[in-house]
Design a protein around this motif. Structure first.
Motif, PDB file in Angstrom:
ATOM      1  N   CYS A 228       0.835  -1.211   0.000  1.00  0.00           N
ATOM      2  CA  CYS A 228       0.000   0.000   0.000  1.00  0.00           C
ATOM      3  C   CYS A 228       0.868   1.259   0.000  1.00  0.00           C
ATOM      4  O   CYS A 228       0.582   2.227  -0.713  1.00  0.00           O
ATOM      5  CB  CYS A 228      -0.929   0.020   1.216  1.00  0.00           C
ATOM      6  SG  CYS A 228      -2.266  -1.180   1.126  1.00  0.00           S
ATOM      7  N   TYR A 233      -1.211  -1.751  -5.573  1.00  0.00           N
ATOM      8  CA  TYR A 233      -2.524  -2.168  -5.079  1.00  0.00           C
ATOM      9  C   TYR A 233      -2.931  -3.576  -5.510  1.00  0.00           C
ATOM     10  O   TYR A 233      -3.690  -4.241  -4.800  1.00  0.00           O
ATOM     11  CB  TYR A 233      -3.581  -1.143  -5.504  1.00  0.00           C
ATOM     12  CG  TYR A 233      -3.337   0.214  -4.890  1.00  0.00           C
ATOM     13  CD1 TYR A 233      -3.234   0.355  -3.510  1.00  0.00           C
ATOM     14  CD2 TYR A 233      -3.181   1.344  -5.685  1.00  0.00           C
ATOM     15  CE1 TYR A 233      -2.996   1.594  -2.928  1.00  0.00           C
ATOM     16  CE2 TYR A 233      -2.932   2.592  -5.110  1.00  0.00           C
ATOM     17  CZ  TYR A 233      -2.837   2.708  -3.737  1.00  0.00           C
ATOM     18  OH  TYR A 233      -2.592   3.927  -3.162  1.00  0.00           O
ATOM     19  N   GLU A 234      -2.430  -4.060  -6.647  1.00  0.00           N
ATOM     20  CA  GLU A 234      -2.743  -5.436  -7.062  1.00  0.00           C
ATOM     21  C   GLU A 234      -2.118  -6.437  -6.094  1.00  0.00           C
ATOM     22  O   GLU A 234      -2.756  -7.413  -5.684  1.00  0.00           O
ATOM     23  CB  GLU A 234      -2.234  -5.680  -8.487  1.00  0.00           C
ATOM     24  CG  GLU A 234      -3.078  -4.988  -9.556  1.00  0.00           C
ATOM     25  CD  GLU A 234      -2.633  -5.367 -10.960  1.00  0.00           C
ATOM     26  OE1 GLU A 234      -1.852  -6.348 -11.097  1.00  0.00           O
ATOM     27  OE2 GLU A 234      -3.054  -4.699 -11.916  1.00  0.00           O
ATOM     28  N   HIS A 260      -8.260  -1.496   1.202  1.00  0.00           N
ATOM     29  CA  HIS A 260      -7.880  -1.507  -0.214  1.00  0.00           C
ATOM     30  C   HIS A 260      -8.976  -0.869  -1.062  1.00  0.00           C
ATOM     31  O   HIS A 260      -8.692  -0.082  -1.979  1.00  0.00           O
ATOM     32  CB  HIS A 260      -7.623  -2.946  -0.673  1.00  0.00           C
ATOM     33  CG  HIS A 260      -7.248  -3.065  -2.117  1.00  0.00           C
ATOM     34  ND1 HIS A 260      -8.182  -3.134  -3.133  1.00  0.00           N
ATOM     35  CD2 HIS A 260      -6.033  -3.102  -2.725  1.00  0.00           C
ATOM     36  CE1 HIS A 260      -7.572  -3.228  -4.285  1.00  0.00           C
ATOM     37  NE2 HIS A 260      -6.259  -3.215  -4.088  1.00  0.00           N
ATOM     38  N   THR A 264      -8.515   2.466  -3.403  1.00  0.00           N
ATOM     39  CA  THR A 264      -8.738   2.371  -4.853  1.00  0.00           C
ATOM     40  C   THR A 264     -10.095   2.940  -5.268  1.00  0.00           C
ATOM     41  O   THR A 264     -10.484   2.819  -6.432  1.00  0.00           O
ATOM     42  CB  THR A 264      -8.636   0.898  -5.309  1.00  0.00           C
ATOM     43  OG1 THR A 264      -9.569   0.101  -4.557  1.00  0.00           O
ATOM     44  CG2 THR A 264      -7.228   0.372  -5.115  1.00  0.00           C
ATOM     45  N   ASN A 266     -13.237   2.004  -4.499  1.00  0.00           N
ATOM     46  CA  ASN A 266     -14.071   0.914  -5.018  1.00  0.00           C
ATOM     47  C   ASN A 266     -15.156   0.582  -3.992  1.00  0.00           C
ATOM     48  O   ASN A 266     -15.011  -0.338  -3.181  1.00  0.00           O
ATOM     49  CB  ASN A 266     -13.199  -0.314  -5.286  1.00  0.00           C
ATOM     50  CG  ASN A 266     -13.944  -1.412  -6.013  1.00  0.00           C
ATOM     51  OD1 ASN A 266     -15.177  -1.429  -6.057  1.00  0.00           O
ATOM     52  ND2 ASN A 266     -13.199  -2.351  -6.583  1.00  0.00           N
TER      53      ASN A 266
END
Length: 303
Positions: A228, A233-234, A260, A264, A266
Motif C-alpha cells: 500500500c 494495489y494489485e 484496499h 482504490t 471501489n
C-alpha cells in the motif's frame, strides 16, 4: 598631545569592543565591557584573551559532542548519565526545543543522545530546524550516526544471508529492515528502494512458509502495508485475499480488503466485504466494528 592621542586610541578600542559584542561577532559575555572601558588598553587585551580562550573551549565542546555519540560502553554511558543533570528535567523534549534558554536545550539534546536515539527520530528532525547551531549540530550528527548504523548492520545481514540462506538470518534481516523503513530516517527514493527490498524479502518468506505448510497471518499483513505504501494495489489485494483464505474467521484480512477498497475508490468491493463479514459471522473487535459500521452506513446512504 600624546595624552589626547592615547585617550582617542582608547575610545576607538572601546567602540570596536562594543560593536563586536553587540553584533555577536564576539562570544565573550558583555560583563567584560566595564573593564574594557575603565582600564585602557589592558582591558581590551583581556577581552581578546578571553575571546580566544572562549572560542578554543567551544571547539573542544564540539569535538567532545561528536565523540560522545560513539560511546557504546554501558558502564561509561551510565557514568555520563549520572553526571548529566538534564535527566532530572521533566520538560517534554518537543517543548524544550522551543525554550529560549540555550543551555537547557543543549543539555536535553545531549540527554537524548545518551539514550536510545532511535526512539527520538521525530524530535531530532525538529531539532535540526532549531535556531541554536549547537543543537542543530548534535541532532544532525545523531541522525547520520543512526542511519550509518542501520546501513552497516543491513549490509552485514545481507552478506550473511547470501552465504547461508538460513530462515533465522532472513528473519533478522527482515526485522532490521522493517525498523529502518519505519524509523523516519529515510525519505524519497531511499525510502522507496528500501520498501521494495523489504517487499522482496517478505515475499520470499511467504513463499518459504507456504511451501513448509506454515503460513502466517502477520506476514500477509506486513506485506500488505508495504504494498500500500508503494502504491502496489494489485499485490496488496492479493495479500488481503490470502489473509481471508488463511484465516476466514479473523477480522484482519477483511479490514485489509476494506482499506484496499477505500484507497482504490471501489465502493462495490467495500460492500462485498461487509457482506462476507456478516455471512461468515466473523467476530469483530470494537475498533473493527466501528470501521465496518461507518462504511456500512455510508454505503446505505449512497444507496
Amino acid at each position: 598631545m600624546g595624552l589626547w592621542m592615547f585617550v582617542l586610541f582608547h575610545c576607538v578600542l572601546c567602540l570596536i569592543a562594543a560593536i563586536l559584542m553587540y553584533t555577536h561577532l564576539m562570544k565573550s559575555r558583555p560583563m567584560i565591557l566595564p573593564i574594557v572601558f575603565l582600564v585602557p588598553v589592558f582591558g581590551f587585551s583581556c577581552l581578546l584573551f578571553l575571546e580566544w580562550e572562549s572560542r578554543g573551549d567551544q571547539e573542544n565542546k564540539k569535538e567532545i559532542g561528536i565523540e560522545k555519540l560513539k560511546i557504546n560502553d554501558d558502564i561509561h554511558r551510565s557514568i555520563l548519565m549520572e553526571e548529566d543533570p538534564a535527566r532530572d528535567l521533566m520538560v517534554p523534549l518537543q517543548e524544550a526545543l522551543l525554550m529560549n534558554d540555550a543551555s537547557t536545550r543543549r543539555e536535553l539534546m545531549m540527554d537524548i543522545l545518551y539514550d536510545d536515539v532511535g526512539e527520538y527520530v521525530e524530535v531530532l528532525k525538529n531539532a535540526r530546524m532549531n535556531d541554536d547551531t549547537e543543537v542543530v549540530h548534535y541532532a544532525t550528527t545523531a541522525m547520520v550516526e543512526l542511519q550509518k548504523d542501520y546501513e552497516t548492520k543491513l549490509q552485514k545481514q545481507k552478506e550473511a544471508f547470501a552465504l547461508e540462506e538460513d530462515a533465522g538470518l532472513l528473519d533478522e534481516y527482515i526485522q532490521t529492515l522493517e525498523k529502518y523503513v519505519e524509523s523516519g530516517l529515510l525519505e524519497g527514493n531511499m525510502l522507496k528502494n528500501r520498501r521494495l527490498e523489504l517487499c522482496g524479502l517478505l515475499e520470499r518468506k511467504l513463499t518459504q512458509r507456504k511451501e513448509e505448510g506454515h503460513e502466517e497471518l502477520p506476514l500477509y499483513c506486513k506485506k500488505f502495508e508495504q504494498d500500500c505504501a508503494l502504491g502496489e494495489y494489485e499485490d496488496a489485494l492479493r495479500m488481503a485475499d490470502a489473509a481471508i483464505r488463511l484465516c476466514p474467521q479473523q477480522e484482519e484480512g477483511y479490514l485489509m480488503k476494506i482499506r484496499h477498497g477505500v484507497m482504490t475508490k471501489n465502493p462495490e468491493q467495500i460492500g462485498t466485504v461487509i457482506g462476507l463479514l456478516e455471512n461468515n459471522k466473523v467476530y469483530l473487535s470494537p475498533a473493527a466494528r466501528r470501521t465496518v459500521d461507518f462504511w456500512k452506513e455510508n454505503d446505505e446512504t449512497e444507496s
